[in-house]
Scaffold this motif. Structure first.
Motif, mmCIF file in Angstrom:
data_model
loop_
_atom_site.group_PDB
_atom_site.id
_atom_site.type_symbol
_atom_site.label_atom_id
_atom_site.label_comp_id
_atom_site.label_asym_id
_atom_site.label_seq_id
_atom_site.Cartn_x
_atom_site.Cartn_y
_atom_site.Cartn_z
ATOM 1 N N LYS A 1 69.817 -84.928 -77.837
ATOM 2 C CA LYS A 1 70.648 -85.989 -78.395
ATOM 3 C C LYS A 1 70.507 -86.138 -79.906
ATOM 4 O O LYS A 1 71.394 -86.640 -80.570
ATOM 5 C CB LYS A 1 70.362 -87.315 -77.696
ATOM 6 C CG LYS A 1 69.116 -88.066 -78.137
ATOM 7 C CD LYS A 1 68.979 -89.341 -77.297
ATOM 8 C CE LYS A 1 68.137 -90.415 -77.945
ATOM 9 N NZ LYS A 1 66.757 -90.052 -78.244
ATOM 10 N N GLY A 2 69.387 -85.705 -80.458
ATOM 11 C CA GLY A 2 69.221 -85.767 -81.904
ATOM 12 C C GLY A 2 69.197 -87.192 -82.416
ATOM 13 O O GLY A 2 68.888 -88.129 -81.663
ATOM 14 N N ASP A 3 69.532 -87.374 -83.699
ATOM 15 C CA ASP A 3 69.592 -88.747 -84.218
ATOM 16 C C ASP A 3 70.995 -89.297 -83.938
ATOM 17 O O ASP A 3 71.854 -88.608 -83.366
ATOM 18 C CB ASP A 3 69.220 -88.797 -85.705
ATOM 19 C CG ASP A 3 70.226 -88.072 -86.596
ATOM 20 O OD1 ASP A 3 71.278 -87.619 -86.093
ATOM 21 O OD2 ASP A 3 69.964 -87.957 -87.806
ATOM 22 N N PHE A 4 71.213 -90.541 -84.336
ATOM 23 C CA PHE A 4 72.500 -91.162 -84.039
ATOM 24 C C PHE A 4 73.648 -90.400 -84.704
ATOM 25 O O PHE A 4 74.751 -90.307 -84.160
ATOM 26 C CB PHE A 4 72.480 -92.631 -84.495
ATOM 27 C CG PHE A 4 73.724 -93.396 -84.137
ATOM 28 C CD1 PHE A 4 73.985 -93.749 -82.820
ATOM 29 C CD2 PHE A 4 74.634 -93.765 -85.124
ATOM 30 C CE1 PHE A 4 75.132 -94.452 -82.482
ATOM 31 C CE2 PHE A 4 75.785 -94.473 -84.797
ATOM 32 C CZ PHE A 4 76.040 -94.819 -83.472
ATOM 33 N N GLY A 5 73.376 -89.805 -85.861
ATOM 34 C CA GLY A 5 74.401 -89.029 -86.553
ATOM 35 C C GLY A 5 74.825 -87.817 -85.734
ATOM 36 O O GLY A 5 76.012 -87.486 -85.647
ATOM 37 N N PHE A 6 73.855 -87.170 -85.108
ATOM 38 C CA PHE A 6 74.152 -86.000 -84.281
ATOM 39 C C PHE A 6 74.963 -86.421 -83.064
ATOM 40 O O PHE A 6 75.956 -85.780 -82.708
ATOM 41 C CB PHE A 6 72.835 -85.332 -83.846
ATOM 42 C CG PHE A 6 73.032 -84.015 -83.143
ATOM 43 C CD1 PHE A 6 73.139 -82.837 -83.869
ATOM 44 C CD2 PHE A 6 73.118 -83.957 -81.765
ATOM 45 C CE1 PHE A 6 73.327 -81.612 -83.225
ATOM 46 C CE2 PHE A 6 73.306 -82.741 -81.103
ATOM 47 C CZ PHE A 6 73.408 -81.566 -81.843
ATOM 48 N N THR A 7 74.553 -87.508 -82.452
ATOM 49 C CA THR A 7 75.275 -87.998 -81.276
ATOM 50 C C THR A 7 76.719 -88.356 -81.635
ATOM 51 O O THR A 7 77.657 -88.010 -80.908
ATOM 52 C CB THR A 7 74.525 -89.204 -80.670
ATOM 53 O OG1 THR A 7 73.372 -88.713 -79.985
ATOM 54 C CG2 THR A 7 75.380 -89.965 -79.684
ATOM 55 N N VAL A 8 76.902 -89.021 -82.761
ATOM 56 C CA VAL A 8 78.249 -89.411 -83.181
ATOM 57 C C VAL A 8 79.105 -88.180 -83.483
ATOM 58 O O VAL A 8 80.260 -88.079 -83.052
ATOM 59 C CB VAL A 8 78.181 -90.339 -84.417
ATOM 60 C CG1 VAL A 8 79.519 -90.401 -85.144
ATOM 61 C CG2 VAL A 8 77.742 -91.736 -84.002
ATOM 62 N N ALA A 9 78.511 -87.220 -84.205
ATOM 63 C CA ALA A 9 79.282 -86.028 -84.577
ATOM 64 C C ALA A 9 79.666 -85.242 -83.323
ATOM 65 O O ALA A 9 80.795 -84.764 -83.191
ATOM 66 C CB ALA A 9 78.472 -85.156 -85.536
ATOM 67 N N ARG A 10 78.750 -85.112 -82.378
ATOM 68 C CA ARG A 10 79.074 -84.406 -81.139
ATOM 69 C C ARG A 10 80.158 -85.153 -80.373
ATOM 70 O O ARG A 10 81.083 -84.549 -79.831
ATOM 71 C CB ARG A 10 77.837 -84.246 -80.255
ATOM 72 C CG ARG A 10 78.224 -83.794 -78.843
ATOM 73 C CD ARG A 10 77.093 -83.217 -78.052
ATOM 74 N NE ARG A 10 75.970 -84.122 -77.906
ATOM 75 C CZ ARG A 10 74.766 -83.732 -77.490
ATOM 76 N NH1 ARG A 10 74.537 -82.470 -77.223
ATOM 77 N NH2 ARG A 10 73.787 -84.600 -77.375
ATOM 78 N N GLN A 11 80.028 -86.498 -80.328
ATOM 79 C CA GLN A 11 81.040 -87.283 -79.618
ATOM 80 C C GLN A 11 82.416 -87.072 -80.235
ATOM 81 O O GLN A 11 83.414 -86.987 -79.537
ATOM 82 C CB GLN A 11 80.685 -88.768 -79.636
ATOM 83 C CG GLN A 11 79.586 -89.165 -78.678
ATOM 84 C CD GLN A 11 79.889 -88.778 -77.249
ATOM 85 O OE1 GLN A 11 79.235 -87.904 -76.688
ATOM 86 N NE2 GLN A 11 80.902 -89.391 -76.652
ATOM 87 N N LEU A 12 82.454 -87.002 -81.561
ATOM 88 C CA LEU A 12 83.746 -86.786 -82.214
ATOM 89 C C LEU A 12 84.305 -85.416 -81.831
ATOM 90 O O LEU A 12 85.454 -85.302 -81.388
ATOM 91 C CB LEU A 12 83.620 -86.888 -83.736
ATOM 92 C CG LEU A 12 84.920 -86.485 -84.450
ATOM 93 C CD1 LEU A 12 85.968 -87.578 -84.312
ATOM 94 C CD2 LEU A 12 84.693 -86.126 -85.899
ATOM 95 N N LEU A 13 83.479 -84.376 -82.019
ATOM 96 C CA LEU A 13 83.973 -83.023 -81.774
ATOM 97 C C LEU A 13 84.371 -82.856 -80.308
ATOM 98 O O LEU A 13 85.390 -82.248 -79.995
ATOM 99 C CB LEU A 13 82.893 -81.992 -82.144
ATOM 100 C CG LEU A 13 82.516 -81.976 -83.635
ATOM 101 C CD1 LEU A 13 81.299 -81.081 -83.866
ATOM 102 C CD2 LEU A 13 83.690 -81.540 -84.506
ATOM 103 N N PHE A 14 83.573 -83.422 -79.423
ATOM 104 C CA PHE A 14 83.868 -83.226 -78.010
ATOM 105 C C PHE A 14 85.014 -84.109 -77.532
ATOM 106 O O PHE A 14 85.906 -83.646 -76.811
ATOM 107 C CB PHE A 14 82.621 -83.454 -77.138
ATOM 108 C CG PHE A 14 82.856 -83.050 -75.711
ATOM 109 C CD1 PHE A 14 82.781 -81.710 -75.337
ATOM 110 C CD2 PHE A 14 83.221 -83.984 -74.749
ATOM 111 C CE1 PHE A 14 83.045 -81.311 -74.029
ATOM 112 C CE2 PHE A 14 83.475 -83.603 -73.442
ATOM 113 C CZ PHE A 14 83.389 -82.268 -73.084
ATOM 114 N N SER A 15 85.028 -85.371 -77.941
ATOM 115 C CA SER A 15 86.084 -86.247 -77.415
ATOM 116 C C SER A 15 87.444 -85.903 -78.023
ATOM 117 O O SER A 15 88.476 -86.119 -77.389
ATOM 118 C CB SER A 15 85.735 -87.726 -77.619
ATOM 119 O OG SER A 15 85.629 -88.030 -78.982
#
Lengths: 274, 99, 318
Positions: A113-127
């Motif tokens: 999951k990484g830090d919150f930045g990683f989670t947000v960036a993944r959520q953006l790319l994936f969603s």
């Protein structure tokens, strides 16, 4: 771009259910449903790791909502996969009793999951990908999948809004948040290519009108991601090497650990019902 | 969290929920957020997670002005003795339906 | 009006069953007691996410995973509702959280015990949420309006918590010998700490009399505890499980269960920070708070930039 069912047309006799499915399509459809279900399951697992540890209380609740959407999708998709397979397994069997080599999720969702930045960036790319995919899948000729997609599309749209707003704030926030967000994008970029790959499974399903062509999703995906990244005053990473393998069971080292944790109880007590 | 306060960023927003179309928005509590969009998203996740919401309002808590208990005499008592504002004040004969 | 008269008027309102609202006059002591009690309650919800959260990634089926996620999320939500209600008393949530992180605020000691097996998740929902429901049903009638309203909302939402816990226990009780053993072990470990949740015995409870007089509470710690035991013992029996209390017996005459002595030394030891997980729990909360600092700072910096832009545009437009 995708005409499995003409847009807006109500269910007709040509729409397939599990019972009327062409047997030749079954293996490909099973494989495809595992891909969708495993994406949702593994991403949901990563999101659920935030529960109780979010950056503040409201966001903790928000991240858990995202996780719940994903696990709910996984439940529906893996249940449908089991039905299509017709081998007497159910969603839980598929989630808890397959090993890493049999998982079909994209690599991007299994990264820690990484830090919150990683989670947000993944959520953006994936969603950004998932909302286009499910938008199109609402028109799938395989009726049960179209039904799941209708709900998943709404969820993915919210995930996209949530992650877009956050990436914009992180990118255009402080120096630290900007740097963390950029690093996350850079780290994730090489895993995005896999989402748009077209292999035999997809060729079969696209031809049969069951799934949209992933290649057709790439341009609108890129447009959306670019717009958000630019509003976030961040830089879109350059296309370089793209790592793939998840769809054929070649995963990162992380998936094995995730499964060891997730599957522990059903594996340790194979005869027990929980 | 004193560093947060100095920037005045994460502030309370009051949340109003409309449970179904046609119903009024009702106050349900607050969320903390840095801006209106975040407040809306937080309100959605905190107060809308069980469904039963068709619309949400958020407003900075500081934008709400309220009467004080000291006001309650002069504000509200004068309205107490105006029975002519209520239908029961008026008499109509029995046969007069739908008046 | 002098203070004595104000207190009299205030207490008369309480006696008549009126609710006290944020802007009403209230004795400073009433306000302080509420802040103490409500913030402890809110902290308990938030720290309470940790022991159960420990099993989210290991929940044994998709259905159980969704239920547990939703339940732990509710605890965050309920913490938030109560913080929100506490803020109506003129305190800042950030200050309350800071006090928790610095170890200056208390929270329910039950959350300083570890969750060792999946059975713990069932037993927590059944015992711990069961005890919380007994307490919160009473607090839904509290004299302070915002607290009572938060409790009403929470009671409605927590309906499913106890049931999901009991369902897990029923499933395990009907399961394999190992599952029954796990369940019995969890019952043995959670029973006494759950009874302690209702607080010290009435004779040692310094705050009780005042809270009862001001109708923040309507029942004493011991009354609530007895009520909980009376409803729970038959549920344990129904599963064919036992409770770790050799003195437990039914008093036919009183129609109530009599239970053995609670180890209050253990209670006070855990309250004072010497429980199995006190340090870990606080460390986990602190770690989340610190790891989130840059995120909160980013959101604020962005909002500040947007405000500045709007102001500049406003000036230009003018």
């Amino acid at each position: 771009m995708f005409d499995g069912r003409a847009s807006g047309r109500p269910t007709s006799d040509t729409d397939m259910t599990t019972a009327t499915l062409d047997p030749e399509l079954r293996p490909a459809l099973f494989d495809y449903l595992l891909r969708l279900g495993d994406d949702a399951l593994v991403l949901g697992h990563r999101l659920s790791e935030w529960c109780g540890h979010g950056p503040y209380l409201e966001e903790d609740i928000a991240l858990t909502n995202l996780a719940l959407d994903c696990v709910g999708q996984a439940n529906g998709l893996l249940g449908l996969a089991a039905e299509v397979e017709g081998a007497g397994r159910d969603a839980d069997d598929l989630a808890f009793r397959r090993d890493a080599l049999d998982f079909r999720n994209a690599l991007i969702v299994e990264l820690p999951k990484g830090d919150f930045g990683f989670t947000v960036a993944r959520q953006l790319l994936f969603s950004a990908y998932a909302h286009l995919l499910y938008e199109a899948l609402r028109e799938s000729a395989f009726e049960p999948l179209a039904g799941i997609a209708a709900k998943a599309f709404k969820e993915a749209r919210y995930h996209l809004r949530h992650s877009s707003e956050w990436l914009i704030r992180l990118g255009d926030g402080t120096d630290e948040s900007r740097q963390r967000a950029q690093t996350a994008l850079d780290d994730l970029w090489m895993y995005t290519g896999e989402l748009f790959e077209k292999d035999d499974t997809l060729r079969t399903l696209v031809d049969a009108g069951l799934a949209p062509d992933p290649r057709a999703l790439e341009a609108p995906w890129r447009e959306r991601v670019e717009a958000v990244v630019s509003q976030a005053t961040l830089t879109l990473p350059e296309d370089d090497f793209m790592l793939t393998g998840g769809r054929s069971g070649r995963h990162t080292e992380h998936l094995g650990h995730l499964l060891a944790e997730m599957q522990f109880l059903p594996r340790a007590y194979p005869d027990a019902v929980w | 969290m004193s560093e947060q306060k100095s920037t005045g960023g994460m502030v309370p927003w009051e949340v109003f929920v409309q449970p179904r179309t046609g119903a009024p928005h009702e106050h349900v509590g607050n969320v903390h957020a840095s801006d209106a969009e975040m407040a809306l998203q937080n309100a959605r996740d905190v107060y809308g997670r069980r469904g039963k919401v068709v619309s949400l309002w958020v407003t900075p808590a500081s934008a709400i002005h309220a009467t004080t208990p000291d006001d309650s005499g002069p504000f509200f008592d004068p309205a107490d003795d105006k029975p002519y504002r209520h239908p029961s004040f008026y008499k109509v004969p029995h046969g007069g339906k739908n008046v | 009006m002098n203070e004595v008269a104000q207190v009299e008027e205030f207490e008369a309102r309480i006696r008549q069953g009126e609710k006290i609202e944020p802007k009403d006059w209230m004795p400073e002591r009433y306000r302080k007691q509420l802040v103490r009690m409500m913030s402890q309650h809110a902290h308990s919800e938030v720290v309470g996410m940790l022991p159960e959260g420990n099993w989210i990634t290991r929940a044994p089926s998709l259905r159980r995973k969704m239920a547990l996620l939703a339940k732990v999320q509710d605890e965050a939500g309920h913490g938030l509702y109560i913080y929100s209600a506490t803020e109506t008393l003129g305190v800042d949530r950030d200050d309350l959280v800071q006090a928790l992180l610095e170890g200056k605020a208390k929270y329910s000691s039950i959350f300083n015990y570890p969750t060792l097996t999946w059975a713990d998740i069932g037993v927590i929902g059944w015992f711990v949420d069961g005890a919380a429901i007994v307490n919160q049903t009473m607090l839904a009638k509290a004299s302070y309006g915002p607290y009572a309203r938060a409790m009403i909302r929470i009671c409605k939402e927590e309906n499913f918590h106890k049931k999901q816990g009991y369902e897990i226990c029923v499933t395990m009780a009907r399961g394999t010998p190992e599952q029954r053993e796990m369940l019995q072990d969890a019952i043995n470990r959670w029973w006494w700490p759950t009874l302690m949740m209702f607080g010290p015995p009435d004779k040692d409870s310094t705050n009780s009399a005042e809270l009862l007089r001001w109708k923040v509470k309507q029942k004493s710690n011991d009354e609530l505890r007895r009520h909980f035991v009376n409803i729970t013992v038959p549920q344990v029996q129904a599963l064919g499980m036992t409770l770790p209390d050799p003195d437990l017996k039914y008093d036919e005459e009183a129609g109530a269960w009599r239970f053995g002595a609670i180890d209050w030394d253990e209670f006070w030891r855990v309250v004072r920070g010497r429980g199995p997980c006190n340090r870990e729990r606080l460390r986990a909360r602190r770690a989340a708070h610190e790891a989130g600092a840059w995120v909160r700072a980013a959101a604020e910096a962005y909002a500040a930039k947007q405000r500045a832009k709007q102001e500049t545009n406003g000036v230009r437009a003018a």
